[in-house]
Structure formats: structure tokens, C-alpha cells
Motif scaffolding. Structure first.
Motif, mmCIF file in Angstrom:
data_model
loop_
_atom_site.group_PDB
_atom_site.id
_atom_site.type_symbol
_atom_site.label_atom_id
_atom_site.label_comp_id
_atom_site.label_asym_id
_atom_site.label_seq_id
_atom_site.Cartn_x
_atom_site.Cartn_y
_atom_site.Cartn_z
ATOM 1 N N GLN A 82 0.832 -1.202 0.000
ATOM 2 C CA GLN A 82 0.000 0.000 0.000
ATOM 3 C C GLN A 82 0.869 1.256 0.000
ATOM 4 O O GLN A 82 2.052 1.206 0.343
ATOM 5 N N ASP A 83 0.254 2.364 -0.363
ATOM 6 C CA ASP A 83 0.946 3.646 -0.304
ATOM 7 C C ASP A 83 1.064 4.103 1.144
ATOM 8 O O ASP A 83 0.180 3.837 1.968
ATOM 9 N N PHE A 84 2.136 4.826 1.431
ATOM 10 C CA PHE A 84 2.324 5.398 2.757
ATOM 11 C C PHE A 84 1.340 6.535 2.986
ATOM 12 O O PHE A 84 0.998 7.264 2.045
ATOM 13 N N ALA A 85 0.923 6.717 4.225
ATOM 14 C CA ALA A 85 0.121 7.884 4.584
ATOM 15 C C ALA A 85 1.049 9.097 4.582
ATOM 16 O O ALA A 85 2.169 9.040 5.110
ATOM 17 N N ALA A 86 0.591 10.179 3.978
ATOM 18 C CA ALA A 86 1.416 11.383 3.852
ATOM 19 C C ALA A 86 1.878 11.902 5.213
ATOM 20 O O ALA A 86 3.027 12.332 5.367
ATOM 21 N N GLY A 87 1.022 11.842 6.210
ATOM 22 C CA GLY A 87 1.383 12.327 7.540
ATOM 23 C C GLY A 87 2.502 11.508 8.167
ATOM 24 O O GLY A 87 3.367 12.061 8.856
ATOM 25 N N ASP A 88 2.487 10.205 7.946
ATOM 26 C CA ASP A 88 3.548 9.353 8.489
ATOM 27 C C ASP A 88 4.883 9.660 7.823
ATOM 28 O O ASP A 88 5.911 9.770 8.496
ATOM 29 N N VAL A 89 4.873 9.801 6.509
ATOM 30 C CA VAL A 89 6.109 10.128 5.789
ATOM 31 C C VAL A 89 6.623 11.494 6.236
ATOM 32 O O VAL A 89 7.826 11.664 6.471
ATOM 33 N N ALA A 90 5.729 12.458 6.389
ATOM 34 C CA ALA A 90 6.142 13.795 6.825
ATOM 35 C C ALA A 90 6.783 13.737 8.209
ATOM 36 O O ALA A 90 7.797 14.394 8.461
ATOM 37 N N MET A 91 6.212 12.934 9.102
ATOM 38 C CA MET A 91 6.773 12.828 10.456
ATOM 39 C C MET A 91 8.167 12.210 10.424
ATOM 40 O O MET A 91 9.092 12.694 11.084
ATOM 41 N N ILE A 92 8.334 11.142 9.666
ATOM 42 C CA ILE A 92 9.644 10.476 9.583
ATOM 43 C C ILE A 92 10.653 11.409 8.918
ATOM 44 O O ILE A 92 11.791 11.543 9.389
ATOM 45 N N ASN A 93 10.246 12.070 7.825
ATOM 46 C CA ASN A 93 11.139 13.019 7.151
ATOM 47 C C ASN A 93 11.565 14.146 8.094
ATOM 48 O O ASN A 93 12.735 14.527 8.130
ATOM 49 N N ARG A 94 10.623 14.675 8.850
ATOM 50 C CA ARG A 94 10.908 15.777 9.783
ATOM 51 C C ARG A 94 11.928 15.326 10.837
ATOM 52 O O ARG A 94 12.882 16.035 11.140
ATOM 53 N N ALA A 95 11.735 14.128 11.376
ATOM 54 C CA ALA A 95 12.671 13.623 12.384
ATOM 55 C C ALA A 95 14.060 13.408 11.788
ATOM 56 O O ALA A 95 15.072 13.690 12.438
ATOM 57 N N ALA A 96 14.116 12.942 10.549
ATOM 58 C CA ALA A 96 15.406 12.673 9.905
ATOM 59 C C ALA A 96 16.175 13.949 9.604
ATOM 60 O O ALA A 96 17.404 13.904 9.452
ATOM 61 N N LEU A 97 15.489 15.091 9.517
ATOM 62 C CA LEU A 97 16.161 16.358 9.247
ATOM 63 C C LEU A 97 16.978 16.878 10.424
ATOM 64 O O LEU A 97 17.880 17.687 10.244
ATOM 65 N N CYS A 98 16.689 16.409 11.613
ATOM 66 C CA CYS A 98 17.406 16.885 12.803
ATOM 67 C C CYS A 98 18.843 16.384 12.771
ATOM 68 O O CYS A 98 19.117 15.302 12.266
ATOM 69 N N PRO A 99 19.757 17.182 13.328
ATOM 70 C CA PRO A 99 21.162 16.729 13.349
ATOM 71 C C PRO A 99 21.300 15.421 14.134
ATOM 72 O O PRO A 99 20.785 15.307 15.242
ATOM 73 N N PRO A 100 21.989 14.430 13.557
ATOM 74 C CA PRO A 100 22.149 13.147 14.238
ATOM 75 C C PRO A 100 23.272 13.200 15.281
ATOM 76 O O PRO A 100 23.992 14.194 15.386
ATOM 77 N N LEU A 101 23.426 12.118 16.008
ATOM 78 C CA LEU A 101 24.561 11.981 16.916
ATOM 79 C C LEU A 101 25.839 12.016 16.103
ATOM 80 O O LEU A 101 25.900 11.469 15.002
ATOM 81 N N ARG A 102 26.868 12.658 16.648
ATOM 82 C CA ARG A 102 28.143 12.754 15.943
ATOM 83 C C ARG A 102 29.249 12.159 16.810
ATOM 84 O O ARG A 102 29.262 12.351 18.025
ATOM 85 N N PRO A 103 30.185 11.448 16.203
ATOM 86 C CA PRO A 103 31.265 10.829 16.979
ATOM 87 C C PRO A 103 32.297 11.866 17.429
ATOM 88 O O PRO A 103 32.598 12.822 16.710
#
Length: 189
Positions: A82-103
Motif C-alpha cells: 500500500q501507499d504510505f500515509a502522507a502524515g507518516d512520511v512527513a513525520m519520519i522526514n521531519r525527524a530525519a532532518l534533525c542533526p544526528p549523533l556525531r562521533p
């Protein structure tokens, strides 16, 4: 799951292991991240706590659970074609935009740091989910027929059915089938 930890990391992907922090989805469900401390403990067990000097907040717990459920729903969409719900993709995309942990190297040891450690850990999980959903492994995302755990089938033939053949539902199924065979053989004797 060991007695020392209430978390399992057998889903084949950090994001899907995070999804499994809400277990037994096929039954009554079991929330394993009930408190901010539980989230901190899960992140630590997953190697994503970094140097988190401040405690996890209730708001961060809510963000983490929302992200986890969006990843779960998208995983089900992959499994069902099935296709992804737009709201779910937006939430995951938004979270992925945040700076990640850095070594960083501190006292001759590698540590992971971030200004906002929980947000950074969620960014890592979101990026993992996005990478999985857009990769050839997408076709190997499965759901255990027994416990409903979502996992990536990383077996060579790509026909894994159970969450874990060695210790989980697959093993229980093998034991059940073995007992049925033995009972049938004894009945014929």
C-alpha cells in the motif's frame, strides 16, 4: 530477550527494533517504553543514548512514540503493498532532518554527542527507516505470523517467516510440530 534487558534487538534494523519496543502487537500489545527512563534505557541499549546529561522529558517520550508508530504504519504499508500515509512520511522526514549523533574522541574512547541527544537519536532511527523503505531490502520487510513483530529478512534465500527461528516464535513452532509428530508416532505404535 535476556533477563538483564527488557528490549530485543533482533529485527535486523535499528528502526524496526525501535518499532518492536511496543511488543506483542498481534495480541494485547505490550508497551516496553512506558516512561522517559525506559526511553533513555532503550536508547542506551541500542547504542543511541550518546552522552545524554539531561533526563529524557515526557514530551520527548511522546515524540519518540509518535515516530515509532509512523515507522510501524509505513512498514505495514510496505508489507501490504500500500501507499504510505502522507502524515507518516512527513513525520519520519521531519525527524530525519534533525542533526544526528556525531562521533567524538574523549579520553581515548569514541563517544557520540549532540546538542539535543534524544532528537539526534530519533533522527538516526528515522534515517534508518527511510533508507530501509527506499532500498532493495524493502521487499524483505516481514511480519511474524505469531507475534506480529516487524523485521527485515536478511537470510540468504529471503524466505524467513518468523521473528526468530532460534529463540522466538519459529522455535516455538518447531517444538509444537515436533510434539505433534511424536504424538502421532506414539499413537500408531
Amino acid at each position: 530477550m535476556t533477563s538483564a534487558s527488557k528490549f530485543e534487538f533482533i529485527a535486523g534494523s535499528p528502526a524496526l527494533c525501535f518499532v518492536d519496543s511496543h511488543g506483542s502487537r498481534g495480541g494485547g500489545g505490550k508497551e516496553r517504553i512506558e516512561t522517559p527512563q525506559d526511553l533513555f534505557d532503550w536508547l542506551g541499549s541500542a547504542g543511541l543514548a550518546g552522552e545524554c546529561p539531561q533526563p529524557v522529558t515526557q514530551a520527548e517520550l511522546g515524540q519518540a512514540r509518535n515516530l515509532r508508530e509512523a515507522i510501524y504504519r509505513c512498514s505495514l504499508c510496505v508489507i501490504r503493498g500500500q501507499d504510505f500515509a502522507a502524515g507518516d512520511v512527513a513525520m519520519i522526514n521531519r525527524a530525519a532532518l534533525c542533526p544526528p549523533l556525531r562521533p567524538q574522541l574523549k579520553h581515548n574512547a569514541l563517544v557520540h554527542v549532540a546538542g539535543r541527544p534524544v532528537e539526534a537519536a530519533l533522527s538516526v532511527l528515522a534515517a534508518d527507516a527511510l533508507g530501509l523503505f527506499a532500498s532493495p531490502l524493502r521487499g524483505r520487510i516481514r511480519q511474524c505470523p505469531q507475534c506480529a513483530m516487524i523485521f527485515v529478512d536478511r537470510s540468504r534465500p529471503g524466505r524467513r517467516r518468523w521473528c526468530s527461528s532460534a529463540q522466538g516464535c519459529g522455535n516455538r513452532d518447531k517444538v509444537r510440530n515436533s510434539r505433534k509428530r511424536r504424538a502421532g508416532e506414539e499413537g500408531r505404535a
